[in-house]
Design an enzyme around this catalytic site. Structure first.
Site, PDB file in Angstrom:
ATOM      1  N   ARG A   1      -4.497  -5.037  14.543  1.00  0.00           N
ATOM      2  CA  ARG A   1      -5.551  -4.452  13.729  1.00  0.00           C
ATOM      3  C   ARG A   1      -6.906  -4.851  14.315  1.00  0.00           C
ATOM      4  NH1 ARG A   1      -1.861  -6.829  10.016  1.00  0.00           N
ATOM      5  NH2 ARG A   1      -0.781  -5.294   8.692  1.00  0.00           N
TER       6      ARG A   1
ATOM      7  N   LYS B   1      -3.718  -9.558   7.164  1.00  0.00           N
ATOM      8  CA  LYS B   1      -3.988  -8.746   5.981  1.00  0.00           C
ATOM      9  C   LYS B   1      -3.172  -9.163   4.766  1.00  0.00           C
ATOM     10  CE  LYS B   1      -3.950  -3.861   4.559  1.00  0.00           C
ATOM     11  NZ  LYS B   1      -3.705  -2.477   5.017  1.00  0.00           N
TER      12      LYS B   1
ATOM     13  N   HIS C   1      -8.925   2.095  14.533  1.00  0.00           N
ATOM     14  CA  HIS C   1      -7.646   1.668  13.967  1.00  0.00           C
ATOM     15  C   HIS C   1      -6.494   2.555  14.432  1.00  0.00           C
ATOM     16  CE1 HIS C   1      -5.384  -0.645  10.925  1.00  0.00           C
ATOM     17  NE2 HIS C   1      -4.690   0.471  10.755  1.00  0.00           N
TER      18      HIS C   1
ATOM     19  N   ARG D   1      -3.883   1.377  16.860  1.00  0.00           N
ATOM     20  CA  ARG D   1      -2.715   0.679  16.302  1.00  0.00           C
ATOM     21  C   ARG D   1      -1.623   1.693  15.980  1.00  0.00           C
ATOM     22  NH1 ARG D   1      -0.981  -3.836  13.329  1.00  0.00           N
ATOM     23  NH2 ARG D   1      -0.067  -3.448  11.296  1.00  0.00           N
TER      24      ARG D   1
ATOM     25  N   HIS E   1       3.598  -5.919   9.444  1.00  0.00           N
ATOM     26  CA  HIS E   1       3.797  -5.205   8.188  1.00  0.00           C
ATOM     27  C   HIS E   1       4.565  -6.081   7.207  1.00  0.00           C
ATOM     28  CE1 HIS E   1       3.276  -0.942  10.093  1.00  0.00           C
ATOM     29  NE2 HIS E   1       2.138  -1.470   9.711  1.00  0.00           N
TER      30      HIS E   1
ATOM     31  N   TYR F   1       5.481   6.071   9.504  1.00  0.00           N
ATOM     32  CA  TYR F   1       5.126   6.830  10.701  1.00  0.00           C
ATOM     33  C   TYR F   1       6.084   7.993  10.946  1.00  0.00           C
ATOM     34  CZ  TYR F   1       1.834   3.170  12.016  1.00  0.00           C
ATOM     35  OH  TYR F   1       0.781   2.302  12.028  1.00  0.00           O
TER      36      TYR F   1
END
Length: 317
Positions: free
Chosen positions: A144, A169, A246, A249, A280, A289
Site C-alpha cells: 500500500r 491497515k 494505489h 497494488r 489482507h 479481484y
C-alpha cells in the site's frame, strides 16, 4: 448527561483500547458531531444521519463517501443505543445508494514504464529519484502507498532482500521479499539519499522523504501522481475513476493471479498465499479481484468450463 461529542470521544477511546485503528472513523464521527451541534441535536436520529451523509461538506458526496458516512454513524449508534435509548440506529435499507467498488485501473507494463520515465519531469532531482523508487517498489511488491511511506530505513534489510511492514491497515505486520532487481534500485536510492541530503535530514528514520526533508505524507501523494499520469500520457477511461497510485497494488495482485492461471496453477488454493503477502485480513478480500476485474473473471470462467468439459468427457467414456 454527556454531550454527543463526549459520547463519541468515549466510544473512540474504547475502539482504540480494543486494538482497532480509528483515525478514519474518528474523522467521520467528529464531522457528524459538528453537524449535529450546529443543529442543536444531541442524539443520533435516522433523519439527521441521512441529512449529514448526503451533505456536501468540503467535497462532493459520491456513493463511496455516502456509504462510509452511514457505516460510521451506524457503528457508533449500535454502541450508544445500549447507553441511550433515545439513539436511533439507521437501518441498512437507508443505504439505497450502497457503494460498490469500481473496477480498478490495471496498469500495463508499458504504462508502468511510462510512469517511471515520467519521474524525470520532477524537480529537484532527488524528488525524481524518490518517486521513481517509490513507484518501482509499489509495482514490484504490491505494498500500500501508505505502508511504503511508513517504512523506516531500519525496516529495510537489503542483504536478505526483505522489508518489514509493521502495524499495517488492520494492525498486522508482515515481511515483503524483494526481487534482486528491486534490491538494486532501493540500494541505489539509499546511496543517493545519503549523498544528496544534509546530515540532519538523513537522520529522518523514514525511507522516503520529501522536499522538506520529512517523511512523505500518504494523503498528499495524489498531487504529484496526477502530474506523473499526465506526463506519462495515461488517460482516464470513460466511465471509470481516474488511475490512482494505489492501483499499482491492484495491478500486482491481478498480474500475479493471471500468471498463475497461465501457468496452470490452482488459483483458489493459492489465494491465501497472496492474501498473506498483501496483508489482507482474509482471502475473501483478495477474492474480490476475481469479480472486480474482467480479465480474471474470464480466466476463472474458462478454468471452470475446462474442468466441467473434462468431467463430462470422463463420465461419457
Amino acid at each position: 448527561m454527556n454531550t454527543l461529542r463526549e459520547n463519541v470521544a468515549d466510544y473512540l477511546v474504547m475502539r482504540r483500547a480494543m486494538g482497532f485503528k480509528a483515525e478514519g472513523l474518528a474523522k467521520l464521527l467528529m464531522s457528524f458531531v459538528g453537524f449535529c451541534e450546529a443543529r442543536g441535536v444531541n442524539h443520533v436520529t435516522n433523519d439527521v444521519a441521512l441529512e449529514w451523509a448526503t451533505a456536501q461538506i468540503k467535497v462532493p458526496v459520491h456513493d463511496a463517501l455516502f456509504a462510509r458516512r452511514m457505516d460510521a454513524v451506524r457503528l457508533f449508534a449500535r454502541h450508544q443505543q445500549a447507553l441511550d435509548p433515545a439513539t436511533q440506529v439507521p437501518p441498512e435499507t437507508m443505504c439505497n445508494r450502497r457503494y460498490r467498488a469500481r473496477e480498478p485501473h490495471i496498469y500495463s507494463d508499458t504504462e508502468v514504464h511510462a510512469l517511471l520515465a515520467a519521474t524525470d519531469t520532477l524537480s529537484p532531482q532527488f524528488k525524481a529519484v524518490t518517486w521513481r523508487t517509490l513507484i518501482g517498489l509499489l509495482a514490484a511488491t504490491g505494498m500500500r502507498p501508505g505502508e511504503a511511506c511508513r517504512v523506516s530505513v531500519d525496516d529495510v534489510d537489503l542483504d536478505n532482500g526483505v522489508i518489514q511492514v509493521l502495524d499495517t491497515k488492520f494492525g498486522k505486520s508482515r515481511l515483503v521479499f524483494l526481487h534482486p532487481t528491486t534490491v538494486t534500485h532501493v540500494r541505489r536510492y539509499l546511496r543517493v539519499r545519503h549523498d544528496q541530503l544534509p546530515a540532519a535530514t538523513r537522520a529522518c528514520p523514514m525511507l522516503f522523504v520529501n522536499g522538506r526533508h520529512t517523511a512523505l505524507d500518504p494523503d498528499k501523494l495524489g498531487i504529484t501522481f496526477r502530474q506523473l499520469l499526465a506526463a506519462a500520457g495515461i488517460p482516464t477511461i470513460a466511465g471509470r475513476r481516474p488511475p490512482r497510485l494505489h492501483d499499482l497494488r491492484h495491478t500486482f495482485a491481478v498480474t500475479t493471479m493471471l500468471a498463475w492461471y497461465d501457468d496452470g496453477h490452482d488459483v483458489q488454493a493459492r489465494l491465501p498465499l497472496l492474501s498473506t503477502w498483501l496483508g489482507h485480513v482474509d482471502p475473501a478480500s483478495t477474492y474480490w479481484y476475481l469479480h472486480a476485474v474482467p480479465e480474471l473473471l474470464d480466466q476463472a470462467v474458462r478454468r471452470l468450463e475446462t474442468r466441467d468439459s473434462v468431467t463430462v468427457a470422463g463420465a461419457q467414456s
